[in-house]
Design an enzyme around this catalytic site. Structure first.
Site, PDB file in Angstrom:
ATOM      1  N   ASP A   5       0.842  -1.203   0.000  1.00 51.15           N
ATOM      2  CA  ASP A   5       0.000   0.000   0.000  1.00 51.15           C
ATOM      3  C   ASP A   5       0.874   1.249   0.000  1.00 51.15           C
ATOM      4  O   ASP A   5       2.044   1.211   0.399  1.00 51.15           O
ATOM      5  CB  ASP A   5      -0.903  -0.014   1.234  1.00 51.15           C
ATOM      6  CG  ASP A   5      -2.115   0.895   1.073  1.00 51.15           C
ATOM      7  OD1 ASP A   5      -2.365   1.367  -0.065  1.00 51.15           O
ATOM      8  OD2 ASP A   5      -2.808   1.142   2.057  1.00 51.15           O
ATOM      9  N   GLU A  16       2.769   4.820  -4.267  1.00 49.63           N
ATOM     10  CA  GLU A  16       2.925   5.812  -5.345  1.00 49.63           C
ATOM     11  C   GLU A  16       4.352   6.405  -5.405  1.00 49.63           C
ATOM     12  O   GLU A  16       4.797   6.653  -6.525  1.00 49.63           O
ATOM     13  CB  GLU A  16       1.896   6.935  -5.172  1.00 49.63           C
ATOM     14  CG  GLU A  16       0.466   6.507  -5.370  1.00 49.63           C
ATOM     15  CD  GLU A  16      -0.085   5.715  -4.174  1.00 49.63           C
ATOM     16  OE1 GLU A  16      -0.978   4.886  -4.387  1.00 49.63           O
ATOM     17  OE2 GLU A  16       0.402   5.914  -3.051  1.00 49.63           O
ATOM     18  N   ASP A  76      -8.820   4.190  -3.160  1.00 47.04           N
ATOM     19  CA  ASP A  76      -9.811   4.414  -2.104  1.00 47.04           C
ATOM     20  C   ASP A  76     -11.086   5.044  -2.660  1.00 47.04           C
ATOM     21  O   ASP A  76     -11.412   6.207  -2.402  1.00 47.04           O
ATOM     22  CB  ASP A  76      -9.211   5.301  -1.010  1.00 47.04           C
ATOM     23  CG  ASP A  76      -8.055   4.621  -0.294  1.00 47.04           C
ATOM     24  OD1 ASP A  76      -7.990   3.381  -0.317  1.00 47.04           O
ATOM     25  OD2 ASP A  76      -7.215   5.334   0.284  1.00 47.04           O
TER      26      ASP A  76
END
Length: 795
Positions: free
Chosen positions: A404, A407, A473
């Site tokens: 997670d 990026e 999300d």
């Protein structure tokens, strides 16, 4: 190609946007062919043009004063030994493969690309350097639709937008999102070509936002390299692009099952109770996902611990072993951030595993979870440290990985990485290299196992590491559901065939049972079935209202019944690059903007219900003269038209192509108990279909490279219909290292209008049943190891 042919093509091109001249100041000074690479010297630099295959050609521009950087993060295809021909005259140079031809006009200087003699695309202004960005421009045809640029939600035809190339989360997005976690510098055209800009540095990809017929790539620096990929069909384009950037290995079979996941399970006792509840409710389950509470009791302050919190998970290894015996894998979240308050901070500093600031100290900054450093994947100490943690957890029983915030979620430009790289140079490739770390770690230390790698950010070609991306999300709302088809379809076109969503939506304490059910019903026909959300409203079906639970259970059961078909789709993706979810565009050139209806593999047409209280749904049935059958009722629909259908509560509209073979299995509680020894083989007959074909792939579900190792079976199905006689054949191919399995089929032939006069199997008459109401013929095929069966049905 003759000079006359080229002259005619040039006349045609002068009337099209391809005829734009490039930078008027750029002059061709000379050219040479060097080991199958065409080198062009210009007044402001040099071009290197080389073919990778007949369908892929790479062009690199090296401005004066800059060095050639040959390294690519995306490309794995070695340049082919294919010989490109070089012809020239006073006006132009022609560099041609059997597929793509590169035309270089001398005055004014201009580069254009043709595919099998037809104009494809051309540089417009070509390369230019501005104050902050370097650009490469291409001319677009009027009406040409564009796709690509990664994960976005702006409408299926993305022309008219300027997209930032900077992986960034968009928390709680809904129907639209201009920038999501996963950007890719590639543009695909409705003319069946792609241009991949082979440079991960941050920038922009402009899909004609100025409405002047220009595709514009803008970047802060780095390589000025792009590949043009072409094909006769979309299948060809997908195959050629994924041969260039790599194909997705077949995931473990359990990845096609149901996941229990939320933000998040806070203790071993809670996790055990959830797994037990799925079994008690007879809702199949193959994996449980642990969010960040596995290493800390609080959301903030503990990231980077990357070790079990023994207060709350006292016997984690035993828990995971118990789950595995039940057929349930344990997936744990990991992040690349090490907080200064975490238990491993001093260790990370001492072992020099962190990215640095300008003074050479570990770079620290604040974000939502605390004050943090970032693991440097571009230094050997950083990579070794991170992998050794994974290896230790794997040896303890962890069955899969959730990466997670990759990026990375917060990545200041001033951060410095190994090799002298800046944050902006590696930002978009960080998740890609994180997936590479895990994939290569498995190849080294667990070479016979298929890794499961769930991540939300990457780069071109991340699929070859087995990355399974999700769409971030998304809000728990109808708008959130409405954007998901586009996101998955687009990412599949860009090589990432397993893009999927948090089923039910993630963000917001919204309790909407209708939305939840519709999202799960859509999820049956998307690559990964994983309900996941914030815990204020339970994402697991076992904790929902009774009616909702019943409908959710039916969706999960259908998902498991379809395992033979879905697993075969995964195999086909690994071999050809064709995505699991496919836009109608792949079947109809006119469907340039359609995402509300899509194809699941070759044979299913799916139309999710994405509005509350829907009493009607428009469904477009592709391909004139084709026939489609309602999967649930058997009702017949003609292709090439759009119909309004009435939605049902129990399922979304789903249709099967006439001539399709759909293998289905008995529903099991976990894929551990899955078997292809007894298969329901559905065939959708129609008199308009003279022949049909299909196949079912099977292996042990876990061995890495099982197909290449010969540890597999493929059952091929074929049909032919003529003069009132339908023949169906089954032929089994067994890999060289595979013991043939005894396998029986219950053949179910749909749309049989009248009771057959006779049915034979391998020339012998057999008993059969025919249901006049459902127009369903059933023929049992006894289990055996013989490689072939032939069924003849006299209608």
């Amino acid at each position: 190609m003759t000079k006359t042919t080229i002259a005619r093509l040039l006349l045609c091109m002068m009337a099209s946007p391809l005829a734009y001249a490039q930078n008027a100041e750029r002059q061709l000074q000379g050219h040479a062919l060097n080991r199958n690479t065409l080198e062009l010297a210009t007044s402001d630099g040099r071009y290197l043009i080389k073919p990778y295959s007949a369908h892929v050609v790479e062009t690199t521009f090296i401005p004066n004063g800059q060095q050639h950087d040959p390294a690519s993060h995306a490309v794995v295809l070695p340049p082919a030994g294919i010989q490109a021909s070089l012809k020239e005259d006073a006006g132009r140079i022609e560099f041609a493969t059997p597929g793509i031809t590169v035309l270089v006009e001398r005055k004014p200087f201009r580069i254009s690309y043709l595919y099998k003699g037809k104009p494809l695309v051309a540089e417009k202004r070509g390369y230019a350097k501005g104050d902050k960005l370097e650009t490469i421009e291409f001319a677009l045809d009027e009406g040409e639709a564009l796709y690509g640029a990664g994960a976005r939600a702006v409408g299926m035809n993305r022309r008219g937008n300027r997209f930032q190339l900077y992986n960034k989360a968009d928390y709680g997005y809904g129907k639209t999102s201009q920038l999501l976690n996963y950007t890719i510098p590639v543009a695909l055209s409705s003319k069946k070509y792609a241009i991949h800009f082979d440079n991960p540095q941050v920038g922009f990809l402009d899909f004609d936002s100025r409405k002047d017929g220009t595709l514009r790539y803008e970047v802060i620096g780095g390589r000025k390299t792009y590949q043009v990929v072409a094909g006769d069909s979309w299948e060809d384009v997908m195959a050629n692009y994924t041969s260039l950037t790599g194909r997705q290995p077949l995931p473990p079979r359990w990845a096609f099952g149901n996941f229990a996941s939320r933000f998040g399970y806070k203790s071993e006792a809670e996790t055990r109770a959830v797994v037990e509840k799925f079994a008690a409710e007879k809702i199949p389950l193959d994996a449980v996902v642990l969010d960040l509470y596995w290493f800390g009791k609080e959301v903030k302050g503990t990231m980077g611990n990357l070790a079990w919190d023994r207060d709350t998970f006292p016997t984690a290894e035993k828990m995971m072993a118990d789950f595995k015996r039940k057929g349930v894998r344990t997936i744990v979240i990991t992040e690349p951030f090490v907080l200064t308050t975490s238990q491993r901070w001093q260790e990370a500093v001492q072992q020099k595993v962190l990215a640095l600031d300008a003074s050479g100290k570990p770079a620290t900054y604040d974000f939502y979870f605390g004050n943090t450093g970032l693991i440097d994947l571009y230094s050997q100490p950083g990579r070794d440290w991170f992998w050794n943690i994974y290896k230790e957890l794997k040896n303890g029983g962890v069955g899969g990985w959730w990466g997670d915030l990759g990026e990375p979620e917060v990545h200041p430009s001033w951060v410095r990485h190994g090799g002298g790289k800046t944050a902006d140079q590696v930002h978009n490739v960080y998740g890609h290299d994180w997936a590479r770390l895990i994939a290569e770690g498995y190849q080294k230390d667990f070479p016979n196992e298929r890794p499961f790698i769930l991540m939300r950010a990457g780069y071109s070609g991340s699929q070859r590491f087995g990355m399974i991306p999700w769409s971030g999300d998304v809000s728990r709302g109808w708008g959130g559901l409405q954007s998901q088809m586009e996101i998955s379809l687009q990412m599949g076109m860009q090589g990432l065939g397993y893009m999927h969503s948090d089923l039910g939506g993630f963000a917001g304490p919204v309790l909407d049972d209708e939305l939840y059910v519709r999202w799960l019903q859509y999820g049956v026909f998307q690559p990964i079935f994983r309900p996941h959300a914030q815990s204020e409203v339970a994402p697991e079906p076992v904790f929902r209202s009774e009616r909702t639970k019943v409908l959710a259970r039916e969706a999960v059961w259908l998902r498991y019944a379809m395992l033979p078909y879905n697993y075969t789709l995964g195999f086909e993706n690994s071999q050809t690059g064709m995505p699991l979810m496919r836009p109608v565009l792949f079947e109809e050139d006119e469907a340039t903007a359609m995402s509300s209806t899509y194809l699941w593999g070759h044979d299913f047409l799916v139309a999710p219900i994405v509005e509350p209280g829907a009493t009607r749904k428009e469904v477009h049935f592709p391909v004139k003269d084709s026939v489609w059958f309602d999967f649930h009722t058997g009702e017949k629909h003609r292709g090439g038209i759009t119909e309004v259908v009435k939605p049902e509560e129990a399922h979304i509209p789903v249709y099967v192509r006439a001539g399709a073979f759909i293998p289905m299995a008995k529903v099991v509680q976990t894929t551990r108990d899955y078997s292809t020894r007894s298969i329901d083989l559905h065939y959708y007959h129609d008199a308009s279909v003279a022949s049909g074909a299909g196949r079912m792939y099977d292996d042990d579900g876990e061995t890495a490279d099982a197909y290449a190792k010969g540890k597999y079976e493929i059952v091929r199905f074929a049909s032919s219909f003529a003069a009132g006689k339908l023949e169906i054949g089954l032929q089994t191919e067994t890999g060289k290292a595979q013991v043939p399995a005894e396998r029986g089929f219950a053949l179910k032939v749909h749309n049989v209008e009248k009771k057959p006069r006779a049915v034979t199997v391998d020339g012998r008459a057999v008993a059969f049943s025919w249901n006049s109401r459902h127009k369903l013929l059933e023929v049992p095929l006894a289990a055996r190891k013989q490689p072939a069966s032939q069924v003849a049905i006299t209608l």
